[in-house]
Motif scaffolding. Structure first.
Motif, PDB file in Angstrom:
ATOM      1  N   ARG B  26     -27.259   8.382  38.992  1.00 45.15           N
ATOM      2  CA  ARG B  26     -26.692   7.573  37.907  1.00 45.15           C
ATOM      3  C   ARG B  26     -25.195   7.854  37.704  1.00 45.15           C
ATOM      4  NH1 ARG B  26     -25.667   8.540  32.765  1.00 45.15           N
ATOM      5  NH2 ARG B  26     -26.597  10.589  32.953  1.00 45.15           N
ATOM      6  N   PRO B  27     -24.790   9.132  37.543  1.00 45.65           N
ATOM      7  CA  PRO B  27     -23.350   9.376  37.351  1.00 45.65           C
ATOM      8  C   PRO B  27     -22.509   8.892  38.537  1.00 45.65           C
ATOM      9  CG  PRO B  27     -24.630  11.338  36.820  1.00 45.65           C
ATOM     10  CD  PRO B  27     -25.571  10.380  37.455  1.00 45.65           C
ATOM     11  N   ALA B  28     -23.029   9.095  39.760  1.00 50.50           N
ATOM     12  CA  ALA B  28     -22.270   8.672  40.947  1.00 50.50           C
ATOM     13  C   ALA B  28     -22.152   7.150  40.993  1.00 50.50           C
ATOM     14  CB  ALA B  28     -22.953   9.186  42.207  1.00 50.50           C
ATOM     15  N   LEU B  29     -23.239   6.451  40.678  1.00 49.42           N
ATOM     16  CA  LEU B  29     -23.210   4.979  40.735  1.00 49.42           C
ATOM     17  C   LEU B  29     -22.333   4.399  39.626  1.00 49.42           C
ATOM     18  CD1 LEU B  29     -26.955   4.290  41.662  1.00 49.42           C
ATOM     19  CD2 LEU B  29     -24.940   3.935  43.127  1.00 49.42           C
ATOM     20  N   ILE B  30     -22.318   5.030  38.475  1.00 55.72           N
ATOM     21  CA  ILE B  30     -21.425   4.567  37.395  1.00 55.72           C
ATOM     22  C   ILE B  30     -19.972   4.661  37.864  1.00 55.72           C
ATOM     23  CG2 ILE B  30     -20.506   5.224  35.121  1.00 55.72           C
ATOM     24  CD1 ILE B  30     -23.391   5.877  34.294  1.00 55.72           C
ATOM     25  N   LYS B  31     -19.651   5.783  38.494  1.00 57.13           N
ATOM     26  CA  LYS B  31     -18.279   5.975  38.979  1.00 57.13           C
ATOM     27  C   LYS B  31     -17.949   4.969  40.092  1.00 57.13           C
ATOM     28  CE  LYS B  31     -15.435   9.946  40.299  1.00 57.13           C
ATOM     29  NZ  LYS B  31     -15.511  11.363  40.654  1.00 57.13           N
ATOM     30  N   VAL B  40     -24.498  -2.242  41.200  1.00 54.27           N
ATOM     31  CA  VAL B  40     -25.941  -1.973  41.204  1.00 54.27           C
ATOM     32  C   VAL B  40     -26.643  -3.283  40.862  1.00 54.27           C
ATOM     33  CG1 VAL B  40     -27.830  -0.647  40.185  1.00 54.27           C
ATOM     34  CG2 VAL B  40     -25.608   0.441  40.603  1.00 54.27           C
ATOM     35  N   ALA B  41     -27.355  -3.827  41.856  1.00 57.09           N
ATOM     36  CA  ALA B  41     -27.931  -5.163  41.711  1.00 57.09           C
ATOM     37  C   ALA B  41     -29.409  -5.122  41.366  1.00 57.09           C
ATOM     38  CB  ALA B  41     -27.734  -5.940  43.012  1.00 57.09           C
ATOM     39  N   LEU B  54     -32.121   2.561  32.524  1.00 60.89           N
ATOM     40  CA  LEU B  54     -31.005   2.599  33.480  1.00 60.89           C
ATOM     41  C   LEU B  54     -30.199   1.300  33.446  1.00 60.89           C
ATOM     42  CD1 LEU B  54     -32.351   4.249  36.745  1.00 60.89           C
ATOM     43  CD2 LEU B  54     -30.415   5.016  35.379  1.00 60.89           C
ATOM     44  N   ALA B  55     -30.901   0.195  33.237  1.00 58.84           N
ATOM     45  CA  ALA B  55     -30.224  -1.106  33.261  1.00 58.84           C
ATOM     46  C   ALA B  55     -29.175  -1.218  32.156  1.00 58.84           C
ATOM     47  CB  ALA B  55     -31.254  -2.231  33.138  1.00 58.84           C
ATOM     48  N   ARG B  56     -29.355  -0.438  31.112  1.00 57.76           N
ATOM     49  CA  ARG B  56     -28.350  -0.484  30.038  1.00 57.76           C
ATOM     50  C   ARG B  56     -26.985  -0.010  30.532  1.00 57.76           C
ATOM     51  NH1 ARG B  56     -32.855   0.498  26.604  1.00 57.76           N
ATOM     52  NH2 ARG B  56     -32.832   2.750  26.779  1.00 57.76           N
ATOM     53  N   GLN B  57     -27.000   0.776  31.602  1.00 60.90           N
ATOM     54  CA  GLN B  57     -25.733   1.292  32.113  1.00 60.90           C
ATOM     55  C   GLN B  57     -25.210   0.526  33.323  1.00 60.90           C
ATOM     56  OE1 GLN B  57     -25.691   5.669  32.047  1.00 60.90           O
ATOM     57  NE2 GLN B  57     -27.691   5.453  31.083  1.00 60.90           N
ATOM     58  N   PHE B  58     -26.041  -0.363  33.851  1.00 64.71           N
ATOM     59  CA  PHE B  58     -25.605  -1.168  34.994  1.00 64.71           C
ATOM     60  C   PHE B  58     -25.854  -2.635  34.646  1.00 64.71           C
ATOM     61  CE2 PHE B  58     -26.981   2.958  36.735  1.00 64.71           C
ATOM     62  CZ  PHE B  58     -25.774   3.374  37.279  1.00 64.71           C
ATOM     63  N   ARG B  59     -24.828  -3.294  34.131  1.00 68.45           N
ATOM     64  CA  ARG B  59     -25.021  -4.611  33.514  1.00 68.45           C
ATOM     65  C   ARG B  59     -25.470  -5.683  34.483  1.00 68.45           C
ATOM     66  NH1 ARG B  59     -20.422  -5.058  28.835  1.00 68.45           N
ATOM     67  NH2 ARG B  59     -21.161  -3.268  27.685  1.00 68.45           N
TER      68      ARG B  59
END
Lengths: 377, 372
Positions: B26-31, B40-41, B54-59
């Motif tokens: 998660r932290p790596a993908l956010i960055k 992130v699809a 998790l979807a809350r952090q990857f719109r």
């Protein structure tokens, strides 16, 4: 006593050993209860059937211990949860219809003894400087008030320092000896009041096996009386080190040091509040920067550190008496089948197993060798 | 045709949204999203609460209960497979068949047949298959490789590797503690990393002896391996419940090398007769997909995930190498299998002789391996 034995806190040091000893014997009546799946990692080799329940949730715990006639409390959480967890386990045991609670307290509730014949049912030191001792004493008070109500038998065991393979009381001194940082206070003449982990497990089992265990307080300890110097000397000999090189610290009076301050901070609610809110990433960064700072100061190997005497160690090493354990033996029999010598041999073999003592490679000074759980992923 | 210097954000699908994703990916993908390297699809997990969190952090992410639904709806450039090990083969092969490159978490598979079929599927699909051997990105490994290659330590090498602590990963189920779902215990978990680390340093190694402490219904919590290679021999010891003095010690004809995997930034070494000294590593990894882009150096395990995903994407888009390919993952799975084939009961120093004898009698190999 028929029925199963619920072991609450089975993922800890004593709990794990208890389960291991019983499973190896082929017993299936001990039911491990752990707070979360991760706690099973320590005993995953045994392939045991387990139940998951948070010991602070008495309803969930009552469901988990259903069908068990005895409940053994080996939980080890934060100091400020000791009393509430004890209360929860008591409630759950009564609700589930258990006949016996075995509660593991600690000799620390008495602080430093000033007489050799303190009765087992003496009240703990009213206000200890140590939060752990204070909370353990309050938990004893809670159980003392309920011993006479006839709802469930309550046996409180007070072990001294639990030692043996896996114990911090073996690992810590051994690490200090290897690093040249070990010290003895007052020539090491103080009493090192020990109980070997397997002896403690056998004592617990003796209580559980008793047909009608009388409620009360029972001190438990090894048979031998050992001084701190003898304890360190035995460890040092096994590590092929000279105990004469251990530094001596005056027993005149205690002088607080940085470690005490650090321990006080770490035990404070504010610290734990902040710690819970800092991400694992940030915690790892702080740890790593501290470790780097140490290496930056000492790029070459420099294992000798100054003695860092804490108040707890000072109190332990200046003990003049050990707790009497005759009452336990009179009531439940003698179960200390591991002697100091055989326990020390096993402990030294364990130190070789973990790589600290000489074996297939020479001993190394341990550094910041604790990996984060993430590193295994 | 030459690949362009820059790419639009590349779509990524994540299959399995448990603790590994929460704490590491998660932290790596956010960055990576913030740097417009990936988008992130798709998030896939049978537990809708996990994908929703998790979807809350990857719109841009859509959530799915199964990989089939996800792969039918989106066409990810890269699929990260972090489902339970027993499902890696199914999910990896499905992603490859859908045209996606794959980064599969370790352990790659629960047996070598499955791992081999994953490698074959990648070859057939002409897609990259990388295995999450994140320690390949440790700068200390690069420095150790450099020192060994320079001859400073001197062949033949005798090594001792230990790694152990009380298990503390916030697993939500006991799947990791069952042979059917986890494939094994500490050997599969920590051991996958450790074996890959040793292979990266010393080249091919053969398992000459193996012992563990698993009962018939359990998985190994302690194990010890004897390993032998063309230039190196040694032992590895792993534990989920003992505080082993973690690290690698290599003694050669000319010197000694110590690698502490909790210190990514340096190794310690000495010439024969000299004093140990710390040597920082200067190794770096690409931080983006540009041809001559920025480079960086991870200082913590978690940061390595970022560089790992970047490197797998560079392999997919530029044809560069991945540090741990499917073949490398297969080699580790084969070594694990070799261990389990010759498993014997491990001597545990805290057991009395009579208890050790009982443990020997209850050891899983006698009751399980033949049937399996």
């Amino acid at each position: 006593m028929g029925g199963g034995v619920a072991v609450v806190g089975a993922g800890g040091f004593v709990g794990g050993r208890l389960i291991e000893m019983r499973i190896i014997e082929g017993r299936s009546d001990f039911v491990p209860i752990v707070r979360a799946a991760r706690s099973l990692g320590r005993v995953a080799n045994l392939g045991i059937r387990h139940r998951i329940a948070d010991a602070s949730d008495s309803d969930a715990l009552a469901r988990a211990i259903a069908g068990c006639s005895a409940v053994v409390n080996l939980t080890k959480g934060d100091d400020d949860k000791i009393v509430s967890t004890t209360r929860s386990i008591y409630t759950a045991a009564v609700d589930a219809g258990a006949r016996l609670i075995v509660h593991l307290s600690s000799a620390v509730v008495f602080g430093q003894l000033d007489r050799p014949d303190l009765p087992d049912d003496a009240a703990p030191t009213p206000v200890s400087w140590m939060p752990y001792a204070r909370e353990k004493a309050l938990a004893e008070d809670f159980l003392r008030e309920r011993m006479g109500d006839g709802r469930v038998a309550i046996v409180v065991l007070r072990p001294s320092l639990v030692w043996g393979p896996g114990s911090p009381w073996v690992l810590g001194p051994a690490r200090e000896l290897v690093a040249g940082a070990a010290y003895l206070i007052g020539d090491g003449r103080g009493i090192c009041d020990l109980i070997y982990a397997d002896n403690l497990v056998r004592s617990i089992e003796a209580v559980v096996a008793h047909a009608e265990p009388p409620s009360g307080f029972y001190n438990v300890g090894d048979d031998e009386t050992t001084t701190w110097r003898e304890y360190y000397a035995a460890l040092a000999a096994g590590l092929e080190l000279d105990v004469a090189a251990v530094r001596m610290v005056s027993a005149d009076r205690y002088r607080p040091g940085m470690r005490d301050t650090l321990q006080r901070v770490q035990r404070s609610r504010m610290y734990r509040w902040a710690k819970d809110r800092v991400s694992p990433d940030t915690r790892a960064t702080i740890k790593q920067r501290l470790a780097r700072g140490l290496v930056a100061r000492s790029p070459r190997e420099s294992p000798v550190a100054a003695p860092a005497v804490t108040r707890e160690i000072w109190q332990l090493q200046t003990s003049r008496y050990r707790l009497p354990t005759a009452r336990f033996a009179r009531t439940f029999g003698h179960h200390n089948t591991t002697t100091f010598r055989t326990g020390m041999d096993a402990s030294l073999e364990w130190l070789r197993f973990i790589g600290l003592a000489a074996g297939d490679a020479k001993p190394r000074v341990p550094g910041s060798s604790t990996l984060s759980p993430e590193a295994a992923r | 045709m030459t690949a362009p210097d820059r790419f639009p954000p590349l779509d990524v699908a994540v299959i399995g949204c448990g603790a590994v994703v929460e704490r590491l990916y998660r932290p790596a993908l956010i960055k990576l999203e913030s740097r417009r390297i990936v988008r992130v699809a798709a998030l896939v997990d049978p537990n809708p609460a996990r994908t929703a969190a998790l979807a809350r952090q990857f719109r841009a992410a859509r959530t799915f209960a199964t990989p089939a639904e996800a792969l039918a709806s989106v066409a990810p450039t890269l699929t990260i497979v972090t489902s339970p090990p027993a499902m890696h083969v199914e999910h990896t092969v499905a992603a490859l068949a859908a045209g996606s490159h794959v980064l599969c978490e370790k352990p790659m598979a629960v047996d070598a047949d499955e791992a081999a079929s994953m490698v074959a599927a990648a070859q057939a699909a002409h897609r990259v298959l990388a295995v999450g051997m994140t320690r390949r990105f440790y700068p200390c490994l690069a420095e150790a490789q450099r020192l060994i290659a320079s001859g400073a330590i001197g062949e033949p090498y005798r090594f001792t590797y230990r790694e152990g602590h009380v298990y503390d990963w916030p697993t939500t189920t006991d799947a990791a503690f069952q042979r059917a779902s986890g494939g094994g215990g500490v050997l599969v978990d920590l051991g996958s990393h450790v074996l890959d680390f040793l292979l990266a340093l010393f080249g091919p190694l053969t398992v000459t002896a193996y012992a563990d402490d698993a009962h018939a219904e359990g998985v190994e919590v302690n194990c010890r391996l004897e390993l032998s290679g063309q230039h190196a021999d040694g032992t590895a010891q792993l534990s989920w419940n003992q505080p082993l003095l973690t690290g690698l010690q290599v003694i050669g004809s000319r010197g000694e090398l110590i690698v502490d995997p909790s210190r990514l930034d340096l190794v310690r070494w000495r010439r024969q007769g000299a004093t140990l000294e710390a040597v920082p590593s200067n190794a770096t990894w690409p931080s983006d997909l540009a041809l001559s882009g920025k480079r960086g150096r991870p200082s913590r395990h978690e940061q390595c995930i970022y560089y790992e995903v970047v490197q797998v994407l560079r392999a997919a888009m530029r044809g560069e190498d991945v540090p741990a390919s499917g073949e490398a993952g297969l080699a580790v799975v084969r070594m694990v299998e070799a261990c389990f084939r010759q498993a014997t009961s491990l001597r545990l120093p805290w057991l009395e002789p009579s208890d050790q004898a009982r443990l020997d009698a209850r050891h899983w190999k006698g009751e399980r391996w033949v049937a399996a």
